[in-house]
Scaffold this motif. Structure first.
Motif, PDB file in Angstrom:
ATOM      1  N   LYS A 168      71.107  81.222  14.090  1.00  0.00           N
ATOM      2  CA  LYS A 168      70.861  80.912  12.686  1.00  0.00           C
ATOM      3  C   LYS A 168      69.405  80.519  12.465  1.00  0.00           C
ATOM      4  N   TYR A 169      68.899  80.925  11.299  1.00  0.00           N
ATOM      5  CA  TYR A 169      67.629  80.361  10.858  1.00  0.00           C
ATOM      6  C   TYR A 169      67.877  78.918  10.452  1.00  0.00           C
ATOM      7  N   LEU A 170      66.898  78.067  10.688  1.00  0.00           N
ATOM      8  CA  LEU A 170      67.101  76.637  10.449  1.00  0.00           C
ATOM      9  C   LEU A 170      66.363  76.150   9.205  1.00  0.00           C
ATOM     10  N   PRO A 171      67.074  75.488   8.290  1.00  0.00           N
ATOM     11  CA  PRO A 171      66.396  74.823   7.185  1.00  0.00           C
ATOM     12  C   PRO A 171      65.517  73.700   7.739  1.00  0.00           C
ATOM     13  N   ASP A 172      64.494  73.359   6.983  1.00  0.00           N
ATOM     14  CA  ASP A 172      63.506  72.391   7.457  1.00  0.00           C
ATOM     15  C   ASP A 172      64.104  71.140   8.077  1.00  0.00           C
ATOM     16  N   ARG A 173      65.108  70.586   7.389  1.00  0.00           N
ATOM     17  CA  ARG A 173      65.583  69.289   7.846  1.00  0.00           C
ATOM     18  C   ARG A 173      66.455  69.376   9.103  1.00  0.00           C
ATOM     19  N   TYR A 174      66.779  70.610   9.532  1.00  0.00           N
ATOM     20  CA  TYR A 174      67.555  70.755  10.758  1.00  0.00           C
ATOM     21  C   TYR A 174      66.679  70.961  11.994  1.00  0.00           C
ATOM     22  N   VAL A 175      65.378  70.934  11.743  1.00  0.00           N
ATOM     23  CA  VAL A 175      64.460  70.964  12.870  1.00  0.00           C
ATOM     24  C   VAL A 175      63.897  69.565  13.035  1.00  0.00           C
ATOM     25  N   ARG A 176      63.955  69.027  14.250  1.00  0.00           N
ATOM     26  CA  ARG A 176      63.379  67.698  14.479  1.00  0.00           C
ATOM     27  C   ARG A 176      62.398  67.762  15.641  1.00  0.00           C
ATOM     28  N   GLY A 177      61.563  66.752  15.725  1.00  0.00           N
ATOM     29  CA  GLY A 177      60.594  66.741  16.809  1.00  0.00           C
ATOM     30  C   GLY A 177      59.697  65.527  16.686  1.00  0.00           C
ATOM     31  N   ILE A 178      58.575  65.570  17.392  1.00  0.00           N
ATOM     32  CA  ILE A 178      57.662  64.433  17.382  1.00  0.00           C
ATOM     33  C   ILE A 178      56.690  64.577  16.220  1.00  0.00           C
ATOM     34  N   CYS A 179      56.526  63.494  15.460  1.00  0.00           N
ATOM     35  CA  CYS A 179      55.622  63.513  14.316  1.00  0.00           C
ATOM     36  C   CYS A 179      54.174  63.615  14.799  1.00  0.00           C
ATOM     37  N   CYS A 205      52.229  60.091  13.535  1.00  0.00           N
ATOM     38  CA  CYS A 205      52.477  58.750  14.055  1.00  0.00           C
ATOM     39  C   CYS A 205      53.169  58.760  15.411  1.00  0.00           C
ATOM     40  N   GLY A 206      53.616  59.945  15.864  1.00  0.00           N
ATOM     41  CA  GLY A 206      54.226  60.013  17.176  1.00  0.00           C
ATOM     42  C   GLY A 206      55.687  59.607  17.227  1.00  0.00           C
ATOM     43  N   ALA A 207      56.298  59.373  16.080  1.00  0.00           N
ATOM     44  CA  ALA A 207      57.721  59.051  16.051  1.00  0.00           C
ATOM     45  C   ALA A 207      58.497  60.212  16.649  1.00  0.00           C
ATOM     46  N   VAL A 208      59.554  59.917  17.421  1.00  0.00           N
ATOM     47  CA  VAL A 208      60.210  60.970  18.187  1.00  0.00           C
ATOM     48  C   VAL A 208      61.234  61.762  17.387  1.00  0.00           C
ATOM     49  N   ASN A 209      61.739  61.206  16.287  1.00  0.00           N
ATOM     50  CA  ASN A 209      62.827  61.891  15.593  1.00  0.00           C
ATOM     51  C   ASN A 209      62.433  62.322  14.179  1.00  0.00           C
ATOM     52  N   ALA A 210      61.208  62.831  14.026  1.00  0.00           N
ATOM     53  CA  ALA A 210      60.752  63.250  12.695  1.00  0.00           C
ATOM     54  C   ALA A 210      61.491  64.511  12.270  1.00  0.00           C
ATOM     55  N   ARG A 211      61.802  64.594  10.975  1.00  0.00           N
ATOM     56  CA  ARG A 211      62.463  65.789  10.458  1.00  0.00           C
ATOM     57  C   ARG A 211      61.420  66.835  10.061  1.00  0.00           C
ATOM     58  N   GLY A 212      61.894  68.066   9.960  1.00  0.00           N
ATOM     59  CA  GLY A 212      60.986  69.158   9.632  1.00  0.00           C
ATOM     60  C   GLY A 212      60.392  69.086   8.244  1.00  0.00           C
ATOM     61  N   CYS A 272      56.638  57.323   9.219  1.00  0.00           N
ATOM     62  CA  CYS A 272      55.374  57.101   8.524  1.00  0.00           C
ATOM     63  C   CYS A 272      55.372  57.702   7.125  1.00  0.00           C
ATOM     64  N   GLY A 273      56.434  58.439   6.778  1.00  0.00           N
ATOM     65  CA  GLY A 273      56.524  58.968   5.426  1.00  0.00           C
ATOM     66  C   GLY A 273      55.686  60.204   5.183  1.00  0.00           C
ATOM     67  N   GLU A 274      55.076  60.735   6.226  1.00  0.00           N
ATOM     68  CA  GLU A 274      54.256  61.925   6.080  1.00  0.00           C
ATOM     69  C   GLU A 274      55.141  63.146   5.778  1.00  0.00           C
ATOM     70  N   PHE A 275      54.656  63.993   4.846  1.00  0.00           N
ATOM     71  CA  PHE A 275      55.414  65.203   4.551  1.00  0.00           C
ATOM     72  C   PHE A 275      54.952  66.312   5.466  1.00  0.00           C
ATOM     73  N   GLU A 285      56.730  73.614  11.445  1.00  0.00           N
ATOM     74  CA  GLU A 285      55.779  74.074  12.473  1.00  0.00           C
ATOM     75  C   GLU A 285      54.843  72.956  12.922  1.00  0.00           C
ATOM     76  N   ASP A 286      54.740  71.891  12.099  1.00  0.00           N
ATOM     77  CA  ASP A 286      53.862  70.782  12.463  1.00  0.00           C
ATOM     78  C   ASP A 286      54.417  69.962  13.620  1.00  0.00           C
ATOM     79  N   LEU A 287      55.745  69.969  13.754  1.00  0.00           N
ATOM     80  CA  LEU A 287      56.385  69.093  14.729  1.00  0.00           C
ATOM     81  C   LEU A 287      56.010  69.464  16.156  1.00  0.00           C
ATOM     82  N   LEU A 288      55.773  68.442  16.980  1.00  0.00           N
ATOM     83  CA  LEU A 288      55.557  68.668  18.403  1.00  0.00           C
ATOM     84  C   LEU A 288      56.924  68.614  19.089  1.00  0.00           C
TER      85      LEU A 288
END
Length: 579
Positions: free
Chosen positions: A137-148, A151-158, A164-167, A171-174
């Motif tokens: 399946k293609y993934l909607p943004d919020r179903y992709v998670r990773g490192i921000c 701020c380096g938070a580990v569970n940032a959403r896509g 940190c509230g960053e939008f 593809e930005d996620l590490l």
RNA sequence: CGCGGGGUAGAGCAGUGGCAGCUCGUCAGGCUCAUAACCUGAAGGUCGUUGGUUCGAAUCCAACCCCCGCAACCA
């Protein structure tokens, strides 16, 4: 009050997402206010078409159904039934409450899609999107998670980093991972249709400037701010099977994105309604008569869809009517008139109901469902509370204490008390029979003014203010009874006492009429207590036979005749003891 | 400097240059037909902060602080 012409009012109510139950946010946002508005206008003798339905497509439904181990169709159907049952318990009356799963809706959506495409408002573009190879399946943004990345938070959403509230973009996620399978998704090329909002921007800007005068301040400013930032093209298709297929060759594997599909529901539900009542072209009365005002009841972040995107679609679609080829090729069901579709007149959008400082929404698991509230409290109270404490201009915290205060201080002590003291007095002193009397001038004036003021408040979508007015009238009633002191005149001047009670029962009847839009069940209770029979009520007719046949002004006062024998008094609103 | 809304009595809100108000709640007294209302009185506010304009600022200007929503599937 002297106006006797019948106006046409279209009411579109935000479509609840069919992935669960109705929660308190829905009530605070739109679902009660719209019904008060519609009931008032029907009483007023206006022709009302209020439509809504269950928004039944989209990825979140698909994923939730998988989580539950049931087919999405089943989840949608169950949710739809649940919503209908909750609405029924709340006495919410629609001319048509449907769902986006109907064949009619599909036809209308595809029609609109194709007209926009032919008029050059849709274009295709390739992009890269994360794809989960394990679940295919293609993934909607919020179903992709990773490192921000910020701020380096580990569970940032896509879509956003909760830390940190960053939008973000996915593809930005590490170190991205899919929330569906915990595997690493791959970027895959895909192609989508886009709605060219940029192209429509000048028209929309002009329209907002011209028509936002009557809108609530925050709705107007919010919409203008959106335009000021510049409208961006928006994807209108998705890589999915669940939904309305894109009606273009080679695109069979994709569906139309739910946001565009759901707003079209206002139109398709109107068309469906026309079919249900057996007059397939009747929807045009509401959509093509420029004198028919369109109101959209929605909340919060849904606002720009109704102040900008939906009007943009309507503006673009209406180009069909000056293009003979398209007109012949793409007629909507029952369509006969070559006239533009009406744009919104007012969008009385509410702000958010908060729970412990945060907004209530299904997505965040911070919601309370309405069914559990209905188990505890009567539906008229819930209706009244969500009108009286609606977040019309500011966000508002939900407090149990407010609900109890609303019941005990306003419904019980003000309105309920007056009705009860009048009926009890008649029961104990006048054998439950209306005595003879003459209507006092100030009683008549108070009734006339209140009918007029509440009517104006509701018509201006100032619902909180309309309840202020209602309670002020309750104050007047209580004060009248008090000042006249019939318990004294009963002993000293029986004629005077009779006159007071005659006037009081007229006030009870006025209250019965005034609460009709807000407290329909209680109003019917009073009708029984006053032994009023064969009264025409368009809202009752709509509930019973599904259609209003009569358009006379019933938002008016009629006296209760002397010698009417009343039914034994009953308590309308029970006091709630603090638990 | 992303966009927008908001900050005034315990709560909810009016108030765009002229004595800080309304509704609900609280307290005291009166009255009593009522699940109680009504009347009289009382308590309770450095109008988010700081600075400026002005005879005079909640109101106009500047800067800042705090809360909330939105930024595209969330009412």
């Amino acid at each position: 009050m002297d106006k006797t012409t019948t106006n046409k009012i279209f009411i579109g109510v935000s479509w609840p997402y069919a992935s669960g139950k109705i929660h308190l946010g829905h009530l605070a946002g739109q679902n009660i206010a719209c019904d008060v508005f519609a009931r008032y206008h029907r009483l007023r003798g206006n022709r009302v078409l209020m439509v809504s339905g269950s928004d039944s497509h989209g990825t979140p439904i698909l994923f939730k159904a998988e989580e539950l181990g049931i087919p999405p169709e089943q989840l949608v159907e169950e949710s739809h039934k649940n919503i209908l049952s909750t609405f029924d318990k709340l006495s919410l009356l629609y001319e048509n409450y449907t769902s986006t799963t109907t064949e009619n809706h599909k036809k209308v959506v595809q029609n609109i899609f194709l007209v926009l495409k032919e008029r050059g408002y849709l274009y295709t573009q390739k992009s890269k999107q994360y794809y989960d190879e394990k679940v295919n399946k293609y993934l909607p943004d919020r179903y992709v998670r990773g490192i921000c990345p910020k701020c380096g938070a580990v569970n940032a959403r896509g879509d956003e980093c909760p830390e940190c509230g960053e939008f973000l973009s996915p593809e930005d996620l590490l170190s991205p991972f899919s929330t569906l399978s915990d595997t690493k998704p791959v970027l895959k090329e895909t192609e989508h249709f886009y709605l060219d909002l940029k192209k429509l921007e000048p028209k929309i800007k002009e329209w907002v400037e011209d028509s936002s005068g009557v809108w609530r301040k925050w709705v107007r400013e919010f919409s203008k701010g959106w335009i000021k930032e510049g409208l961006r093209p928006r994807e209108v298709t998705r890589d999915m099977k669940f939904g309305i297929p894109v009606p273009v060759e080679g695109w069979e594997d994709k569906v139309i994105y739910v946001w565009i599909e759901a707003v079209v529901g206002y139109l398709s539900a109107s068309i469906e309604w026309a079919n249900i009542i057996g007059k397939p072209s009747e929807w045009e009365e509401f959509w093509k008569d420029p004198k028919c005002k369109h109101y959209y009841f929605i909340a919060g972040g849904n606002t720009p869809f109704h102040t900008i995107i939906w009007p943009a679609e309507l503006l673009a679609y209406s180009e069909k009517y000056s293009d003979n080829t398209l007109w012949e090729k793409y007629k909507l069901p029952g369509e006969t008139l070559k006239e533009n579709l009406n744009l919104p007149y007012n969008i009385p959008s509410n702000k958010m109901l908060l729970n412990k400082g945060k907004k209530m929404s299904k997505g965040d698991g911070n919601s309370m469902d309405v069914d559990s509230l209905l188990e505890k409290y009567n539906s008229d109270l819930i209706r009244f509370f969500f009108v009286r404490y609606a977040p019309e201009n500011h966000d508002r915290e939900f407090e149990w204490k407010d609900l109890i205060d609303c019941n005990n201080n306003e419904l019980v002590a003000n309105i309920g008390n007056f009705i009860n003291r009048t009926l009890s007095f008649l029961n104990s002193k006048f054998e439950n029979t209306v005595p003879n009397g003459v209507l006092d001038n100030n009683v008549k004036n108070a009734i006339d003014n209140t009918l007029k003021n509440i009517g104006e408040n509701i018509n201006n979508c100032e619902f909180v203010k309309s309840t202020d007015e209602l309670l002020r009238f309750g104050d007047f009633c209580n004060k009248y009874f008090n000042d006249k002191a019939p318990w004294i005149s009963y002993k000293e001047d029986i004629k005077e006492c009779e006159n007071t009670l005659y006037n009081s029962i007229q006030l009870v009847n006025a209250l019965r009429i005034l609460i009709k839009p807000f407290l329909p069940i209680s109003s019917i209770e009073i009708t029984k207590l006053l032994n009023i029979q064969n009264e025409y009520d368009p809202n009752i007719e709509l509930k019973e036979i599904g259609e209003v046949k009569n358009f006379e002004n019933k938002w008016s006062f009629e006296t209760v005749q002397p010698n009417t024998k009343l039914n034994p008094p009953e308590i309308l609103f029970e006091k709630i003891l603090e638990s």
